[in-house]
Design a protein around this motif. Structure first.
Motif, PDB file in Angstrom:
ATOM      1  N   LEU A  43      16.672   6.503 -29.202  1.00 22.24           N
ATOM      2  CA  LEU A  43      15.798   7.424 -28.494  1.00 22.24           C
ATOM      3  C   LEU A  43      16.361   8.836 -28.573  1.00 22.24           C
ATOM      4  N   LYS A  44      15.488   9.776 -28.881  1.00 24.11           N
ATOM      5  CA  LYS A  44      15.828  11.195 -28.792  1.00 24.11           C
ATOM      6  C   LYS A  44      14.928  11.824 -27.734  1.00 24.11           C
ATOM      7  N   VAL A  45      15.555  12.382 -26.692  1.00 20.08           N
ATOM      8  CA  VAL A  45      14.812  13.053 -25.626  1.00 20.08           C
ATOM      9  C   VAL A  45      15.265  14.503 -25.554  1.00 20.08           C
ATOM     10  N   VAL A  46      14.310  15.420 -25.573  1.00 15.06           N
ATOM     11  CA  VAL A  46      14.603  16.843 -25.425  1.00 15.06           C
ATOM     12  C   VAL A  46      13.972  17.320 -24.121  1.00 15.06           C
ATOM     13  N   VAL A  47      14.798  17.916 -23.267  1.00 20.14           N
ATOM     14  CA  VAL A  47      14.323  18.442 -21.987  1.00 20.14           C
ATOM     15  C   VAL A  47      14.585  19.939 -21.957  1.00 20.14           C
ATOM     16  N   ARG A  48      13.537  20.708 -21.648  1.00 18.31           N
ATOM     17  CA  ARG A  48      13.684  22.149 -21.511  1.00 18.31           C
ATOM     18  C   ARG A  48      13.299  22.563 -20.108  1.00 18.31           C
ATOM     19  N   ILE A  49      14.227  23.215 -19.419  1.00 18.19           N
ATOM     20  CA  ILE A  49      13.967  23.778 -18.097  1.00 18.19           C
ATOM     21  C   ILE A  49      14.422  25.224 -18.118  1.00 18.19           C
ATOM     22  N   GLY A  50      13.467  26.140 -18.018  1.00 16.05           N
ATOM     23  CA  GLY A  50      13.810  27.553 -18.135  1.00 16.05           C
ATOM     24  C   GLY A  50      14.405  27.838 -19.503  1.00 16.05           C
ATOM     25  N   THR A  51      15.591  28.415 -19.494  1.00 17.36           N
ATOM     26  CA  THR A  51      16.287  28.705 -20.755  1.00 17.36           C
ATOM     27  C   THR A  51      17.262  27.606 -21.144  1.00 17.36           C
ATOM     28  N   VAL A  52      17.324  26.544 -20.353  1.00 17.05           N
ATOM     29  CA  VAL A  52      18.248  25.438 -20.613  1.00 17.05           C
ATOM     30  C   VAL A  52      17.546  24.374 -21.451  1.00 17.05           C
ATOM     31  N   ARG A  53      18.214  23.909 -22.486  1.00 19.04           N
ATOM     32  CA  ARG A  53      17.675  22.864 -23.363  1.00 19.04           C
ATOM     33  C   ARG A  53      18.736  21.775 -23.522  1.00 19.04           C
ATOM     34  N   VAL A  54      18.385  20.548 -23.173  1.00 22.02           N
ATOM     35  CA  VAL A  54      19.296  19.406 -23.248  1.00 22.02           C
ATOM     36  C   VAL A  54      18.677  18.338 -24.147  1.00 22.02           C
ATOM     37  N   THR A  55      19.491  17.808 -25.078  1.00 17.90           N
ATOM     38  CA  THR A  55      19.038  16.731 -25.961  1.00 17.90           C
ATOM     39  C   THR A  55      19.881  15.486 -25.716  1.00 17.90           C
ATOM     40  N   ILE A  99      23.486   1.215 -25.056  1.00 20.41           N
ATOM     41  CA  ILE A  99      24.834   0.852 -25.485  1.00 20.41           C
ATOM     42  C   ILE A  99      25.634   2.065 -25.964  1.00 20.41           C
ATOM     43  N   LEU A 100      24.953   3.189 -26.157  1.00 16.61           N
ATOM     44  CA  LEU A 100      25.656   4.408 -26.562  1.00 16.61           C
ATOM     45  C   LEU A 100      24.768   5.599 -26.236  1.00 16.61           C
ATOM     46  N   ARG A 101      25.379   6.575 -25.538  1.00 14.90           N
ATOM     47  CA  ARG A 101      24.660   7.819 -25.212  1.00 14.90           C
ATOM     48  C   ARG A 101      25.477   9.010 -25.682  1.00 14.90           C
ATOM     49  N   SER A 102      24.777  10.052 -26.107  1.00 15.08           N
ATOM     50  CA  SER A 102      25.450  11.305 -26.416  1.00 15.08           C
ATOM     51  C   SER A 102      24.489  12.450 -26.168  1.00 15.08           C
ATOM     52  N   PHE A 103      25.033  13.575 -25.689  1.00 13.90           N
ATOM     53  CA  PHE A 103      24.220  14.757 -25.435  1.00 13.90           C
ATOM     54  C   PHE A 103      24.523  15.793 -26.514  1.00 13.90           C
ATOM     55  N   GLY A 104      23.493  16.333 -27.097  1.00 14.02           N
ATOM     56  CA  GLY A 104      23.669  17.394 -28.088  1.00 14.02           C
ATOM     57  C   GLY A 104      23.504  16.919 -29.509  1.00 14.02           C
ATOM     58  N   THR A 105      24.345  15.965 -29.932  1.00 14.69           N
ATOM     59  CA  THR A 105      24.292  15.462 -31.295  1.00 14.69           C
ATOM     60  C   THR A 105      24.276  13.943 -31.290  1.00 14.69           C
ATOM     61  N   PRO A 106      23.655  13.317 -32.302  1.00  9.20           N
ATOM     62  CA  PRO A 106      23.585  11.856 -32.330  1.00  9.20           C
ATOM     63  C   PRO A 106      24.921  11.212 -32.658  1.00  9.20           C
ATOM     64  N   GLY A 163      10.050  13.751 -27.017  1.00  2.58           N
ATOM     65  CA  GLY A 163      11.035  12.988 -27.783  1.00  2.58           C
ATOM     66  C   GLY A 163      10.406  12.009 -28.748  1.00  2.58           C
ATOM     67  N   ALA A 164      11.232  11.068 -29.227  1.00  4.68           N
ATOM     68  CA  ALA A 164      10.772  10.086 -30.211  1.00  4.68           C
ATOM     69  C   ALA A 164      11.688   8.870 -30.172  1.00  4.68           C
ATOM     70  N   ILE A 165      11.148   7.726 -30.596  1.00  6.84           N
ATOM     71  CA  ILE A 165      11.909   6.482 -30.692  1.00  6.84           C
ATOM     72  C   ILE A 165      11.945   6.063 -32.153  1.00  6.84           C
ATOM     73  N   GLU A 166      13.100   5.621 -32.606  1.00  9.97           N
ATOM     74  CA  GLU A 166      13.244   5.165 -33.991  1.00  9.97           C
ATOM     75  C   GLU A 166      13.841   3.764 -34.006  1.00  9.97           C
ATOM     76  N   ASP A 167      13.301   2.931 -34.867  1.00 12.87           N
ATOM     77  CA  ASP A 167      13.843   1.584 -35.052  1.00 12.87           C
ATOM     78  C   ASP A 167      15.058   1.674 -35.978  1.00 12.87           C
ATOM     79  N   LEU A 168      16.244   1.409 -35.441  1.00 12.28           N
ATOM     80  CA  LEU A 168      17.459   1.505 -36.264  1.00 12.28           C
ATOM     81  C   LEU A 168      17.589   0.357 -37.249  1.00 12.28           C
ATOM     82  N   GLN A 169      16.847  -0.714 -37.057  1.00  7.27           N
ATOM     83  CA  GLN A 169      16.907  -1.813 -38.015  1.00  7.27           C
ATOM     84  C   GLN A 169      16.020  -1.574 -39.236  1.00  7.27           C
TER      85      GLN A 169
END
Length: 312
Positions: free
Chosen positions: A277-289, A305-312, A101-107
Motif C-alpha cells: 500500500l502507498k498512502v499519500v497524505v497532504r495537510i497544509g504544506t505537510v506531505r507524508v507518504t 509486516i513492514l512499514r516505512s515513511f518517505g521511501t519504500p 494512494g494505491a495498492i499493488e499485488d507484490l506477488q
C-alpha cells in the motif's frame, strides 16, 4: 567659563542622545529576534502537529485498505487487476488537505528470496527464472548469480557469476555480503554490478517477501510472465495479457499448459497473500507518504509486516 559650560553640556547631551539611540536600536534588535524566534516556534509546532495528524490519517487509511482486502477474499477466491483493490484510490478531502494512494499485488513480481531454500542453498530453477527476467528487461543475466550469492548462506563465490566478501571488502567503505534473505529490494543497490539505471529498470518487477512465494499470473508484469519459461515468446505474453485483461484467467491450466513445464504450472497462483500500500497524505504544506506491506491470511485477516515513511 560660561561658554565652556555650555559646550560641556552640549557634549553630554549628544552622548546621552547617542546612548539612547543605541539602547533603542538594541531593544529593537532583541524584540525583532524574539518575534522571529516566536514565529519559527509557532511554525515548527504547526508543522509537527500537521505531520502527526498526517501519520495518523495514513495509519487509518491502512486499516481501511485492510478491510477492503479482507472483504475481497470473501467475495472472490482469485485476485486480478479488475478488482476494486487494484484501482487507484481517489483523492479524499480531509481538513486542509487530502489523502490518496494505491495498492499493488507484490506477488505479481519475482520474489528475490525464492533464489534460496530454507537451508540457504541456491534454487537453480529460481536462479534460471531470474536470469530470464533480467534478459527480458535487457539487463545482464549475470546479476542473478551475484544476487543469489548475496542471499545464500555460504561465503564461497559461485561460478561463473558469483560475488562474495572478497569483492565487497575491497571497496571504500568495505562491507560484507548479507548471507541471508532480503528484507527490502533496496538491498540490491549494494551488489556488484548494480548501477542506478539498472536498479530503476529492475525494481518494478521484483520484491522481497518472506519465504518461497508463487507468482500470481493474474497480476504479474509482462517481464515476469516471460520469465516463467524459456520458450515463452513476446507474442505469447501479449496473448496472455489480452486474455486476462478484464477478470484474470478463466482457466489457468488451459492457458499455460502448452506454454510452460508441468513443474512451473504447479507453482503458478491465481490469488495473493502479499500487497503493498502507498498512502499519500497532504495537510497544509505537510506531505507524508506511507509504504506498508500487508499480508492477508487464509481467513482474511490482514497484518502489516513492514512499514516505512518517505521511501519504500
Amino acid at each position: 567659563m560660561k561658554r565652556g559650560n555650555r559646550l560641556s553640556r552640549r557634549r553630554e547631551g549628544g552622548v546621552a542622545m547617542i546612548t539612547a539611540m543605541l539602547i533603542v536600536a538594541l531593544v529593537t534588535m532583541v524584540a525583532a529576534n524574539m518575534a522571529w524566534d516566536n514565529a519559527l516556534d509557532v511554525r515548527r509546532t504547526t508543522v509537527l502537529l500537521a505531520r502527526d495528524q498526517a501519520m495518523q490519517v495514513a495509519i487509518g487509511a491502512e486499516s481501511w485498505v485492510a478491510n477492503i482486502l479482507s472483504q475481497d477474499l470473501e467475495d472472490s477466491d482469485t485476485d486480478h487487476l479488475g478488482e476494486i483493490w487494484a484501482q487507484q484510490l481517489p483523492p479524499l478531502p480531509i481538513d486542509d488537505g487530502e489523502v490518496f494512494g494505491a495498492i499493488e499485488d507484490l506477488q505479481g513480481r519475482f520474489n528475490l528470496n525464492n533464489l534460496v531454500d530454507d537451508q540457504g542453498q541456491v534454487v537453480q530453477e529460481s536462479l534460471a527464472q531470474f536470469q530470464r527476467l533480467l534478459a527480458a528487461l535487457g539487463l545482464e543475466p549475470r546479476l542473478a548469480g551475484i544476487a543469489a550469492d548475496w542471499i545464500d548462506s555460504d561465503v564461497e563465490a559461485a561460478f561463473p557469476d558469483g560475488a562474495e566478501d572478497a569483492i565487497y571488502t575491497g571497496r571504500l567503505p568495505p562491507y560484507r555480503t548479507a548471507n541471508q534473505p532480503l528484507t527490502s529490494v533496496s538491498e540490491l543497490a549494494a551488489i556488484e554490478g548494480m548501477d542506478p539505471a539498472t536498479y530503476r529498470t529492475l525494481e518494478p518487477h521484483v520484491t522481497a517477501l518472506p519465504g518461497r512465494v508463487g507468482v500470481n499470473v493474474n497480476t504479474a508484469t509482462a517481464a515476469v510472465l516471460q520469465s516463467l519459461d524459456e520458450n515463452l515468446s513476446v507474442t505469447d505474453v501479449e496473448g496472455l495479457l489480452a486474455e486476462r485483461e478484464t477478470a484474470g484467467f478463466a482457466d489457468l491450466d488451459g492457458s499455460f499448459a502448452s506454454l510452460v513445464t508441468p513443474d512451473v504450472l504447479n507453482d503458478l497462483e491465481e490469488s495473493s497473500q502479499f500487497f503493498r500500500l502507498k498512502v499519500v497524505v497532504r495537510i497544509g504544506t505537510v506531505r507524508v507518504t506511507l509504504w506498508s506491506i500487508l499480508q492477508r491470511g487464509a481467513r482474511g485477516d490482514v497484518t502489516p509486516i513492514l512499514r516505512s515513511f518517505g521511501t519504500p
